[in-house]
Design a protein around this motif. Sequence first.
Motif, short mmCIF file in Angstrom:
data_model
loop_
_atom_site.label_atom_id
_atom_site.label_comp_id
_atom_site.label_asym_id
_atom_site.label_seq_id
_atom_site.Cartn_x
_atom_site.Cartn_y
_atom_site.Cartn_z
N ILE A 58 0.84 -1.21 0.00
CA ILE A 58 0.00 0.00 0.00
C ILE A 58 0.87 1.25 0.00
N GLU A 59 1.94 1.25 0.77
CA GLU A 59 2.84 2.40 0.82
C GLU A 59 3.45 2.68 -0.55
N ILE A 60 3.93 1.65 -1.21
CA ILE A 60 4.53 1.82 -2.54
C ILE A 60 3.49 2.28 -3.55
N ILE A 61 2.32 1.67 -3.50
CA ILE A 61 1.26 2.03 -4.46
C ILE A 61 0.86 3.49 -4.28
N LEU A 129 4.82 -1.04 -13.97
CA LEU A 129 6.03 -0.59 -13.29
C LEU A 129 5.81 -0.57 -11.77
N VAL A 130 4.66 -0.09 -11.34
CA VAL A 130 4.34 -0.07 -9.91
C VAL A 130 4.20 -1.50 -9.40
N ALA A 131 3.56 -2.36 -10.18
CA ALA A 131 3.41 -3.77 -9.80
C ALA A 131 4.78 -4.42 -9.64
N GLN A 136 9.09 -6.52 -6.09
CA GLN A 136 10.48 -6.47 -5.63
C GLN A 136 10.55 -6.24 -4.13
N LYS A 137 9.75 -5.29 -3.63
CA LYS A 137 9.74 -5.00 -2.20
C LYS A 137 9.26 -6.22 -1.40
N LEU A 138 8.26 -6.92 -1.91
CA LEU A 138 7.73 -8.08 -1.21
C LEU A 138 8.75 -9.22 -1.17
#
Length: 146
Positions: A58-61, A129-131, A136-138
């Motif tokens: 959620i933070e990244i999105i 790109l957001v996905a 990557q973060k996950l």
Amino acid sequence: MEHKLTASDRLELLEELLKEIKREDLVSRLHQFVEDGEVTAPEEQPDAHEKRRLRAAIEIICDNVAKDWKRLVRKLGVSEVQIERIIVANPCNLHEQFTQSLLQWQRWKGRDAKASDLIKALRECHLNLVADTVEQKLKELNPETR
């Protein structure tokens, strides 16, 4: 709560007390709170690891999606009424509107809220790109890969 008479998923006592003091306005708000899915039993909540993954996603999105945020939350199943209610509650803060919409989705889905659902919705909205960034973060958060 100490006597186990009320909890986040047992609001009958609270409703009864509000009626007793003739606060029908608060009874109505309580009903709206329940209908909006704001109340979920602890066993319906995602586990701690999935909560961490959801919070990171959620933070990244929210940091990377701007004008398409409504399309994304609609794709996730958040209703127009809920979106409008969130906008009215946060009239001058687009970031907060988007964040609250995603948190509303998470509350509504309860234990079924998964970061993978967010990634799927991002891809369906052509926000690849957001996905990719979320994925990557996950991977960094995954305890099995450490």
